[in-house]
Design a protein around this motif. Structure first.
Motif, short mmCIF file in Angstrom:
data_model
loop_
_atom_site.label_atom_id
_atom_site.label_comp_id
_atom_site.label_asym_id
_atom_site.label_seq_id
_atom_site.Cartn_x
_atom_site.Cartn_y
_atom_site.Cartn_z
N ARG A 155 -10.33 6.21 14.57
CA ARG A 155 -11.63 6.87 14.73
C ARG A 155 -12.76 5.87 14.87
NH1 ARG A 155 -10.12 9.49 9.83
NH2 ARG A 155 -8.72 11.19 10.31
N GLY A 156 -12.45 4.57 14.81
CA GLY A 156 -13.49 3.55 14.91
C GLY A 156 -14.32 3.41 13.66
N ARG A 157 -13.82 3.84 12.52
CA ARG A 157 -14.57 3.78 11.28
C ARG A 157 -14.41 2.45 10.57
NH1 ARG A 157 -13.29 9.34 8.26
NH2 ARG A 157 -15.51 9.72 8.02
N ILE A 158 -13.46 1.64 10.99
CA ILE A 158 -13.23 0.35 10.36
C ILE A 158 -13.35 -0.73 11.40
CG2 ILE A 158 -11.52 -1.07 9.17
CD1 ILE A 158 -10.42 1.45 7.92
N PHE A 193 0.84 -1.19 0.00
CA PHE A 193 0.00 0.00 0.00
C PHE A 193 0.87 1.24 0.00
CE2 PHE A 193 -2.39 -3.30 2.20
CZ PHE A 193 -3.61 -3.24 1.55
N PRO A 194 0.50 2.26 -0.78
CA PRO A 194 1.22 3.53 -0.67
C PRO A 194 1.15 4.03 0.77
CG PRO A 194 -0.26 3.55 -2.56
CD PRO A 194 -0.57 2.31 -1.77
N ARG A 195 2.19 4.70 1.21
CA ARG A 195 2.22 5.18 2.60
C ARG A 195 1.02 6.06 2.94
NH1 ARG A 195 6.51 5.04 5.98
NH2 ARG A 195 8.21 3.70 5.33
N SER A 196 0.57 6.88 2.00
CA SER A 196 -0.58 7.75 2.26
C SER A 196 -1.85 6.94 2.49
CB SER A 196 -0.78 8.74 1.12
OG SER A 196 -1.01 8.05 -0.10
N ALA A 197 -2.04 5.86 1.74
CA ALA A 197 -3.22 5.00 1.93
C ALA A 197 -3.15 4.30 3.28
CB ALA A 197 -3.32 3.99 0.80
N TRP A 198 -1.97 3.83 3.66
CA TRP A 198 -1.80 3.16 4.95
C TRP A 198 -2.07 4.12 6.10
CZ3 TRP A 198 -1.81 -1.70 6.31
CH2 TRP A 198 -1.36 -2.07 7.58
N SER A 199 -1.58 5.33 5.99
CA SER A 199 -1.82 6.34 7.03
C SER A 199 -3.31 6.63 7.18
CB SER A 199 -1.08 7.63 6.70
OG SER A 199 0.30 7.42 6.73
N GLY A 200 -4.01 6.73 6.05
CA GLY A 200 -5.45 6.95 6.09
C GLY A 200 -6.18 5.78 6.72
N PHE A 201 -5.75 4.56 6.43
CA PHE A 201 -6.33 3.36 7.02
C PHE A 201 -6.17 3.38 8.53
CE2 PHE A 201 -5.37 -1.06 8.41
CZ PHE A 201 -6.65 -1.59 8.30
N LEU A 202 -4.95 3.68 9.01
CA LEU A 202 -4.71 3.73 10.46
C LEU A 202 -5.51 4.84 11.13
CD1 LEU A 202 -0.86 3.07 10.66
CD2 LEU A 202 -2.76 1.45 10.99
N ALA A 203 -5.63 5.98 10.45
CA ALA A 203 -6.43 7.08 11.00
C ALA A 203 -7.89 6.67 11.15
CB ALA A 203 -6.30 8.32 10.12
N ASP A 204 -8.43 5.99 10.14
CA ASP A 204 -9.82 5.51 10.22
C ASP A 204 -9.98 4.47 11.32
OD1 ASP A 204 -10.73 7.20 8.26
OD2 ASP A 204 -10.75 5.69 6.67
N LEU A 205 -9.00 3.61 11.50
CA LEU A 205 -9.06 2.65 12.60
C LEU A 205 -9.13 3.38 13.94
CD1 LEU A 205 -6.48 -0.16 11.77
CD2 LEU A 205 -8.93 -0.41 11.99
#
Length: 66
Positions: free
Chosen positions: A63-66, A49-61
């Motif tokens: 926030r409880g969005r995933i 995963f591109p680093r930006s996509a991974w960072s977004g994934f972790l941010a959503d985690l």
């Protein structure tokens, strides 16, 4: 995209992973991507995963969005 071979990467599990050999993933950061693989199938397929996509994934985690 230059994807390194699994043996050229430094893989690690989350500190939240248990030591009982359960369902875990390992990640290996690279200069441009984050590699992800199943800890039980280390020679198997991996995702990158591109680093930006991974960072977004972790941010959503976080926030409880995933």
């Amino acid at each position: 995209m230059d994807i390194r071979q699994p043996n050229e990467l430094h893989w690690f599990k989350s500190t939240y992973s248990g030591g009982d050999g359960g369902e875990c993933v390992e990640i290996a950061p690279d200069s441009t991507v984050i590699h992800v693989r199943d800890s039980k199938e280390r020679g198997g397929p991996q995702l990158a995963f591109p680093r930006s996509a991974w960072s977004g994934f972790l941010a959503d985690l976080g926030r409880g969005r995933i």
